[in-house]
Design an enzyme around this catalytic site. Structure first.
Site, PDB file in Angstrom:
ATOM      1  N   CYS A 143      39.114  47.479  34.255  1.00 52.26           N
ATOM      2  CA  CYS A 143      39.664  47.698  32.904  1.00 52.26           C
ATOM      3  C   CYS A 143      39.262  46.564  31.969  1.00 52.26           C
ATOM      4  O   CYS A 143      38.800  46.796  30.848  1.00 52.26           O
ATOM      5  CB  CYS A 143      41.178  47.829  32.950  1.00 52.26           C
ATOM      6  SG  CYS A 143      41.712  49.386  33.680  1.00 52.26           S
ATOM      7  N   GLU A 150      46.422  45.593  24.981  1.00 53.62           N
ATOM      8  CA  GLU A 150      45.865  44.319  25.432  1.00 53.62           C
ATOM      9  C   GLU A 150      45.290  43.552  24.242  1.00 53.62           C
ATOM     10  O   GLU A 150      44.629  44.133  23.390  1.00 53.62           O
ATOM     11  CB  GLU A 150      44.743  44.556  26.457  1.00 53.62           C
ATOM     12  CG  GLU A 150      45.198  45.241  27.726  1.00 53.62           C
ATOM     13  CD  GLU A 150      46.061  44.327  28.604  1.00 53.62           C
ATOM     14  OE1 GLU A 150      46.154  43.116  28.318  1.00 53.62           O
ATOM     15  OE2 GLU A 150      46.647  44.854  29.566  1.00 53.62           O
ATOM     16  N   ARG A 153      39.964  41.764  43.373  1.00 49.84           N
ATOM     17  CA  ARG A 153      40.792  41.606  44.576  1.00 49.84           C
ATOM     18  C   ARG A 153      40.567  42.784  45.529  1.00 49.84           C
ATOM     19  O   ARG A 153      40.713  42.665  46.731  1.00 49.84           O
ATOM     20  CB  ARG A 153      42.263  41.552  44.131  1.00 49.84           C
ATOM     21  CG  ARG A 153      43.231  41.021  45.137  1.00 49.84           C
ATOM     22  CD  ARG A 153      44.596  40.704  44.512  1.00 49.84           C
ATOM     23  NE  ARG A 153      45.067  41.674  43.530  1.00 49.84           N
ATOM     24  CZ  ARG A 153      45.595  42.858  43.830  1.00 49.84           C
ATOM     25  NH1 ARG A 153      45.718  43.247  45.069  1.00 49.84           N
ATOM     26  NH2 ARG A 153      46.013  43.655  42.855  1.00 49.84           N
ATOM     27  N   HIS A 211      46.950  49.279  28.577  1.00 49.27           N
ATOM     28  CA  HIS A 211      47.332  49.505  29.968  1.00 49.27           C
ATOM     29  C   HIS A 211      48.645  50.287  30.019  1.00 49.27           C
ATOM     30  O   HIS A 211      49.552  50.058  29.210  1.00 49.27           O
ATOM     31  CB  HIS A 211      47.491  48.173  30.706  1.00 49.27           C
ATOM     32  CG  HIS A 211      46.302  47.808  31.523  1.00 49.27           C
ATOM     33  ND1 HIS A 211      45.645  46.602  31.409  1.00 49.27           N
ATOM     34  CD2 HIS A 211      45.639  48.499  32.504  1.00 49.27           C
ATOM     35  CE1 HIS A 211      44.640  46.567  32.276  1.00 49.27           C
ATOM     36  NE2 HIS A 211      44.614  47.706  32.958  1.00 49.27           N
TER      37      HIS A 211
HETATM   38  N1  PCA Z   1      43.186  50.359  36.156  1.00 49.06           N
HETATM   39  C1  PCA Z   1      42.306  49.358  36.760  1.00 49.06           C
HETATM   40  C2  PCA Z   1      40.941  49.996  36.767  1.00 49.06           C
HETATM   41  C3  PCA Z   1      41.139  51.438  36.440  1.00 49.06           C
HETATM   42  C4  PCA Z   1      42.534  51.551  36.015  1.00 49.06           C
HETATM   43  O1  PCA Z   1      43.060  52.576  35.567  1.00 49.06           O
HETATM   44  C5  PCA Z   1      42.363  48.003  36.054  1.00 49.06           C
HETATM   45  O2  PCA Z   1      43.415  47.674  35.494  1.00 49.06           O
HETATM   46  O3  PCA Z   1      41.377  47.282  36.048  1.00 49.06           O
END
Ligand code: PCA
Length: 211
Positions: A143, A80, A90, A165
């Site tokens: 996240c 990211e 959401r 991610h």
């Molecule tokens: N993904 C979520 C929160 C925890 C995770 O593993 C997110 O993208 O915010």
């Protein structure tokens, strides 16, 4: 001895697995070399994840922070670039908290760029045969909030921080969801960790997205 803090998340949204937590535990089991690795699986709660990140930063003073989480639906490992000062959920987090149009840090700047060498990480993943592209949004859930909190806390310090991610691990996501073998996700995090530890500066490479 350089210290790396590597975090993943527990399952959320009613799921029973989260590849980020599983991969972080797998990296810890195989870690070798002189760099110190601290790992933690964070709760998927706005307040809990932010507080735990702050406590880990205080306790371990890492040189590099690499936080990771699941983005179900993504086909690649995606470093990211940006965290925004916005919590807009959401779905409820794991304690039922569902902020709307809230700041992650009251009075903080609108956004932070990752201070990890995201292009170098993505290039190293590609060279290892692991699908990777940069992402320009970490969403507005836990996240993003965790990435923002890590960048806010380390701003102006020598600590480099960022977030990756991950897609679903094979056999664990909803039917038809894109996935990678958990071993590939584990290897991706280890490669990203090593690149982040080794490179203070990013590589110059074309990137970005057309909308
Ligand atoms: N993904 C979520 C929160 C925890 C995770 O593993 C997110 O993208 O915010």
């Amino acid at each position: 001895m350089p210290t790396l803090l590597l975090t993943g998340f527990e399952p959320f949204a009613g799921d029973t697995v989260n590849p980020s937590g599983d991969a972080v535990r797998a990296v810890a089991e195989r870690w070798t070399g002189s760099d110190r690795l601290i790992t933690e699986v964070l709760p998927v709660t706005f307040d809990g994840a932010i507080a735990r990140m702050a406590a880990l930063l205080d306790e371990h003073r890492p040189d590099v922070v690499l936080a990771t989480g699941l983005a179900g639906g993504r086909t690649a490992v995606t470093p990211e670039r940006i965290a925004v000062n916005l919590a807009d959920a959401r779905i409820p987090d794991n304690v039922g908290h569902r902020p709307q149009d809230a700041a992650v840090v009251e009075g903080g700047p609108a956004a932070y760029f990752a201070t990890l060498p995201v292009k170098a990480i993505s290039a190293a993943l590609g060279a290892a045969g692991i699908p990777s592209t940069l992402s320009h949004t970490a969403g507005t859930f836990v996240c993003n909030a965790t990435m923002y909190a890590a960048l806010h806390a380390t701003e102006g310090t020598a600590t480099r921080a960022g977030f990756i991610h991950l897609p679903w691990a094979e056999g664990t996501g909803p039917d038809g969801a894109p996935s990678l073998p958990i071993e590939t996700i584990r290897d991706a995090l280890e490669i990203a960790a090593r690149v982040a530890l080794a490179s203070e500066d990013d590589v110059a490479a074309a990137g970005g997205e057309l909308s």
